[in-house]
Design a protein around this motif. Structure first.
Motif, mmCIF file in Angstrom:
data_model
loop_
_atom_site.group_PDB
_atom_site.id
_atom_site.type_symbol
_atom_site.label_atom_id
_atom_site.label_comp_id
_atom_site.label_asym_id
_atom_site.label_seq_id
_atom_site.Cartn_x
_atom_site.Cartn_y
_atom_site.Cartn_z
ATOM 1 N N HIS A 10 0.809 -1.222 0.000
ATOM 2 C CA HIS A 10 0.000 0.000 0.000
ATOM 3 C C HIS A 10 0.843 1.275 0.000
ATOM 4 O O HIS A 10 1.997 1.286 0.418
ATOM 5 C CB HIS A 10 -0.943 0.010 1.204
ATOM 6 C CG HIS A 10 -0.226 0.100 2.511
ATOM 7 N ND1 HIS A 10 0.268 1.292 3.019
ATOM 8 C CD2 HIS A 10 0.093 -0.846 3.407
ATOM 9 C CE1 HIS A 10 0.844 1.066 4.173
ATOM 10 N NE2 HIS A 10 0.769 -0.228 4.439
ATOM 11 N N GLY A 11 0.212 2.343 -0.445
ATOM 12 C CA GLY A 11 0.847 3.654 -0.444
ATOM 13 C C GLY A 11 0.840 4.281 0.943
ATOM 14 O O GLY A 11 0.396 3.671 1.921
ATOM 15 N N ILE A 12 1.325 5.511 1.004
ATOM 16 C CA ILE A 12 1.453 6.228 2.274
ATOM 17 C C ILE A 12 0.071 6.524 2.870
ATOM 18 O O ILE A 12 -0.830 6.999 2.174
ATOM 19 C CB ILE A 12 2.249 7.531 2.073
ATOM 20 C CG1 ILE A 12 3.693 7.185 1.666
ATOM 21 C CG2 ILE A 12 2.233 8.387 3.330
ATOM 22 C CD1 ILE A 12 4.489 8.353 1.138
ATOM 23 N N ALA A 25 -6.149 3.288 8.177
ATOM 24 C CA ALA A 25 -6.354 4.623 7.615
ATOM 25 C C ALA A 25 -6.522 4.564 6.107
ATOM 26 O O ALA A 25 -6.140 3.591 5.461
ATOM 27 C CB ALA A 25 -5.151 5.504 7.961
ATOM 28 N N SER A 26 -7.088 5.634 5.568
ATOM 29 C CA SER A 26 -7.141 5.797 4.114
ATOM 30 C C SER A 26 -5.834 6.416 3.636
ATOM 31 O O SER A 26 -5.078 6.983 4.422
ATOM 32 C CB SER A 26 -8.313 6.700 3.731
ATOM 33 O OG SER A 26 -9.521 6.011 3.923
ATOM 34 N N LEU A 27 -5.573 6.310 2.348
ATOM 35 C CA LEU A 27 -4.345 6.850 1.769
ATOM 36 C C LEU A 27 -4.283 8.369 1.896
ATOM 37 O O LEU A 27 -5.300 9.053 1.804
ATOM 38 C CB LEU A 27 -4.252 6.483 0.284
ATOM 39 C CG LEU A 27 -4.072 5.006 -0.065
ATOM 40 C CD1 LEU A 27 -4.087 4.835 -1.574
ATOM 41 C CD2 LEU A 27 -2.785 4.449 0.522
ATOM 42 N N SER A 28 -3.079 8.879 2.039
ATOM 43 C CA SER A 28 -2.842 10.326 1.993
ATOM 44 C C SER A 28 -2.950 10.776 0.532
ATOM 45 O O SER A 28 -3.098 9.948 -0.378
ATOM 46 C CB SER A 28 -1.435 10.629 2.518
ATOM 47 O OG SER A 28 -0.474 10.090 1.624
ATOM 48 N N GLU A 29 -2.859 12.083 0.293
ATOM 49 C CA GLU A 29 -2.887 12.579 -1.097
ATOM 50 C C GLU A 29 -1.738 11.975 -1.907
ATOM 51 O O GLU A 29 -1.928 11.583 -3.063
ATOM 52 C CB GLU A 29 -2.819 14.111 -1.113
ATOM 53 C CG GLU A 29 -4.108 14.783 -0.639
ATOM 54 C CD GLU A 29 -5.365 14.255 -1.331
ATOM 55 O OE1 GLU A 29 -5.399 14.220 -2.577
ATOM 56 O OE2 GLU A 29 -6.322 13.870 -0.628
ATOM 57 N N GLN A 30 -0.558 11.893 -1.304
ATOM 58 C CA GLN A 30 0.588 11.259 -1.985
ATOM 59 C C GLN A 30 0.291 9.790 -2.264
ATOM 60 O O GLN A 30 0.591 9.271 -3.339
ATOM 61 C CB GLN A 30 1.859 11.375 -1.125
ATOM 62 C CG GLN A 30 3.107 10.752 -1.778
ATOM 63 C CD GLN A 30 3.503 11.437 -3.077
ATOM 64 O OE1 GLN A 30 3.720 12.623 -3.094
ATOM 65 N NE2 GLN A 30 3.588 10.667 -4.156
ATOM 66 N N LYS A 59 -6.702 -1.739 -0.079
ATOM 67 C CA LYS A 59 -7.755 -1.704 -1.110
ATOM 68 C C LYS A 59 -7.625 -0.461 -1.982
ATOM 69 O O LYS A 59 -7.711 -0.538 -3.204
ATOM 70 C CB LYS A 59 -9.151 -1.685 -0.468
ATOM 71 C CG LYS A 59 -9.636 -3.008 0.055
ATOM 72 C CD LYS A 59 -11.061 -2.900 0.571
ATOM 73 C CE LYS A 59 -11.146 -1.898 1.690
ATOM 74 N NZ LYS A 59 -12.368 -1.905 2.472
ATOM 75 N N GLU A 60 -7.413 0.683 -1.322
ATOM 76 C CA GLU A 60 -7.346 1.950 -2.065
ATOM 77 C C GLU A 60 -6.137 1.990 -3.002
ATOM 78 O O GLU A 60 -6.190 2.658 -4.039
ATOM 79 C CB GLU A 60 -7.300 3.118 -1.082
ATOM 80 C CG GLU A 60 -8.629 3.344 -0.381
ATOM 81 C CD GLU A 60 -8.537 4.355 0.745
ATOM 82 O OE1 GLU A 60 -7.504 5.044 0.866
ATOM 83 O OE2 GLU A 60 -9.516 4.461 1.509
#
Length: 195
Positions: A10-12, A25-30, A59-60
């Motif tokens: 997953h991303g940041i 948490a959900s992903l940050s903008e980055q 997932k995101e």
């Protein structure tokens, strides 16, 4: 015929114990921008199926790819990140890192209220084996996390551990090639964005 698994770490995303107890948490903008890059990178890989941990950040990170390929994301709770230690009270980072390192050399080591490497393998590996069987000869993307990804890799190749985990990025992509249920090769596809 080879089966390929693409682990997409997953991303940041911001971390908090409260959020982690509620699905992460959900992903940050980055993180969201990087998820689009993940989709671009994997667009031409002829992916057959998209799987994910049920945590939001995993997932995101594969959602833009799923949208691009018009595929659903199949979620598994068994593929969520390993809780290294308790999710009810904070642990100092140095202590956490030491716990992670120890857990890769002693797979039965556990910090208070955490999960051992062996326990994490016992919940995740049956899912990986099922995917390798159900989608033999196919290309499978799995939205995942750094620790559980390393634990799964360690099951197939004992050389994977703390040093590998420490050098992974958010996001990251590893292409695994299997012959039946034997891991033949691992290649990193993600390159850090140099801006």
């Amino acid at each position: 015929m080879a089966t390929h698994i693409y682990f997409v770490r997953h991303g940041i995303a911001p971390f908090s114990l409260e959020l982690e107890r509620a699905g992460g948490a959900s992903l940050s903008e980055q993180g969201k921008a990087d998820a689009k890059r993940v989709a671009e990178l994997l667009d031409n890989e002829k992916i057959d199926v998209i799987i994910s941990s049920s945590y939001h950040r995993a997932k995101e990170t594969v959602t833009p790819l799923a949208e691009l390929l018009k595929k659903e994301i199949i979620q598994y709770d068994e593929l969520i990140e390993r809780p290294i230690a308790s999710l009810t009270y904070p642990i100092p980072d140095e202590q956490l890192l030491l716990g992670i390192e120890t857990s890769f050399t002693d797979i039965d080591f556990c910090m208070p209220e955490g999960e051992t490497t062996r326990q994490a393998q016992e919940r995740a590996i049956p899912i990986i084996m099922k995917l390798l069987s159900d989608y033999q000869g196919k290309k499978i993307v799995i939205g995942t996390h750094g620790n559980i990804m390393t634990i799964i890799l360690k099951y197939f190749d004992s050389n994977y551990g703390f040093e590998f985990w420490k050098q992974t990025s958010k996001p990251d992509i590893y292409k695994l090639e299997f012959n039946e249920k034997e891991l033949r090769s691992v290649a990193r596809l993600w390159t850090s964005n140099k801006r």
